[in-house]
Design a protein around this motif. Structure first.
Motif, short mmCIF file in Angstrom:
data_model
loop_
_atom_site.label_atom_id
_atom_site.label_comp_id
_atom_site.label_asym_id
_atom_site.label_seq_id
_atom_site.Cartn_x
_atom_site.Cartn_y
_atom_site.Cartn_z
N VAL B 56 45.56 35.31 34.76
CA VAL B 56 45.14 34.31 35.75
C VAL B 56 45.78 34.56 37.11
CG1 VAL B 56 45.21 31.86 36.34
CG2 VAL B 56 44.70 32.56 34.00
N HIS B 57 47.08 34.87 37.09
CA HIS B 57 47.76 35.01 38.38
C HIS B 57 47.22 36.21 39.18
CE1 HIS B 57 50.24 38.58 37.59
NE2 HIS B 57 50.37 38.11 36.35
N GLN B 58 46.62 37.17 38.46
CA GLN B 58 46.04 38.32 39.18
C GLN B 58 44.82 37.88 40.00
OE1 GLN B 58 47.40 41.46 39.10
NE2 GLN B 58 45.92 42.00 40.68
N VAL B 59 44.09 36.92 39.45
CA VAL B 59 42.98 36.35 40.22
C VAL B 59 43.52 35.81 41.54
CG1 VAL B 59 41.30 34.48 40.33
CG2 VAL B 59 41.61 35.73 38.20
N GLY B 60 44.65 35.10 41.46
CA GLY B 60 45.24 34.52 42.66
C GLY B 60 45.72 35.58 43.63
N THR B 62 45.03 38.82 43.88
CA THR B 62 43.99 39.72 44.39
C THR B 62 43.16 39.04 45.47
OG1 THR B 62 43.86 40.91 42.30
CG2 THR B 62 41.94 41.03 43.75
N LEU B 63 42.84 37.79 45.27
CA LEU B 63 41.92 37.12 46.19
C LEU B 63 42.62 36.20 47.19
CD1 LEU B 63 39.07 36.25 43.67
CD2 LEU B 63 39.10 38.07 45.37
N GLY B 64 43.94 36.06 47.07
CA GLY B 64 44.67 35.29 48.07
C GLY B 64 44.77 33.82 47.78
N PHE B 65 44.74 33.46 46.51
CA PHE B 65 44.87 32.05 46.15
C PHE B 65 46.24 31.77 45.56
CE2 PHE B 65 40.75 30.54 47.03
CZ PHE B 65 39.85 31.55 46.72
N THR B 66 46.59 30.50 45.58
CA THR B 66 47.80 30.07 44.90
C THR B 66 47.56 30.12 43.39
OG1 THR B 66 47.03 27.78 44.84
CG2 THR B 66 48.33 28.44 46.77
N LYS B 67 48.60 29.98 42.62
CA LYS B 67 48.45 29.92 41.16
C LYS B 67 47.47 28.81 40.79
CE LYS B 67 52.77 29.36 39.95
NZ LYS B 67 53.86 29.12 39.02
N SER B 68 47.67 27.68 41.41
CA SER B 68 46.81 26.54 41.11
C SER B 68 45.35 26.84 41.44
CB SER B 68 47.31 25.34 41.92
OG SER B 68 46.46 24.27 41.75
N GLY B 69 45.14 27.43 42.60
CA GLY B 69 43.78 27.78 43.00
C GLY B 69 43.15 28.77 42.03
N ALA B 70 43.95 29.72 41.59
CA ALA B 70 43.44 30.68 40.62
C ALA B 70 43.04 29.99 39.33
CB ALA B 70 44.50 31.74 40.34
N THR B 71 43.87 29.05 38.89
CA THR B 71 43.53 28.29 37.68
C THR B 71 42.21 27.58 37.84
OG1 THR B 71 45.84 27.96 37.06
CG2 THR B 71 44.26 26.35 36.24
#
Lengths: 154, 154
Positions: B56-60, B62-71
């Motif tokens: 999940v954190h890789q989504v954040g 890679t795309l510039g989101f916070t952990k929460s945003g990635a979730t």
DNA sequence: TAAATTAGTTGACGACGTCAACCAATTGTG
DNA sequence: CACAATTGGTTGACGTCGTCAACTAATTTA
């Protein structure tokens, strides 16, 4: 089944274009270059700065927003002091938008920021390659805009 | 004061790139090609589909989101049935993401849609020009990604 | 072993844009 | 000319999206 070379090319190209788009979006260069403007606000401000008597609804139709959405964007620009409103002399319903001096400053700063970054991106290329790349990007943008216009007419 | 030719070029280029970005955004091709996916969701889904054990954190990151945003993004993909979650065998904290069959279908459909539109955009060009333009766009995307990586290292 | 760090989640909340209703100005029609 | 229809812009309500801060659980560090 192995995708044909042709199919791979379009997928790579599509993904590349999406990456470009993402790089200029809120998580990318937009926040780095445009201070307190989102990309929609920036484009609207740029359009307003280039046109006399720019009405609110034009913000909406050019960028794909509803009337209400256009009002919101315009009101944010006005609140930030980058745009001012006045009633059109020709039509009492129409609200004309003018860029303020502050708005022009913001635009200049943003474009300067983009230039700095683009120079860095092109730094490793010789000038022939750089110019070719630049022409291609502008050409593609033009083709996209034309495609968008045709879509609009359907 | 008249801007020099060089300055006009970078402004035109910047504006062209922003127009490209806008054309691939929520008001442009993203809504036309990607069904019920926003551009962030699409890019995340595409990345997940290409990588084993994508956390999940890789989504954040890679795309510039916070952990929460990635979730949030991941949960939307899961809710839509395009991604599934499982706990990593190597680290009990880590949540690995897999693309579902439905997710792969959605990706294929979206890329096919992009291909259709890109073919139309290129339709007026001869194949030499078309290939050159395509190469340029991919090259620029690569340069942008590299620039973004260097930024990240600062 | 305990403290520090990391991965992911969740509630609260602000920003953004749509929808629908509304008002005022203008245009179209009989 | 009067009225209906259309157009330009606004506003309240609300859904979507992503951040912040707090939290839990797992892992790493000292």
């Amino acid at each position: 089944m192995t995708p044909s070379t042709k199919e791979i090319d379009f997928q790579t190209l599509s993904r590349s274009l999406l990456d470009i788009a993402w790089s200029f979006g809120p998580k990318g260069l937009d926040s780095a270059c445009c201070k307190d403007l989102g990309i929609a606000e920036f484009l609207a401000l740029d359009d307003i700065s280039r046109t006399i008597d720019y009405p609110v609804h034009q913000v909406g139709s050019t960028l794909g927003f509803t009337k209400s959405g256009a009002t919101r964007i315009v009101n944010r620009l006005v609140t930030k002091g980058y745009v001012s409103k006045r009633t059109s002399g020709h039509d009492g319903r129409v609200c004309c938008l003018d860029v303020t001096d502050r708005g022009r400053e913001i635009l200049s700063e943003a474009y300067a920021n983009y230039e700095t970054i683009l120079r860095r991106i092109f730094a490793g290329l010789d000038s022939t390659k750089r110019d070719a790349l630049r022409e291609s990007l502008i050409q593609f943008s033009t083709l996209l805009m034309q495609e968008g216009s045709q879509e609009g007419n359907r």
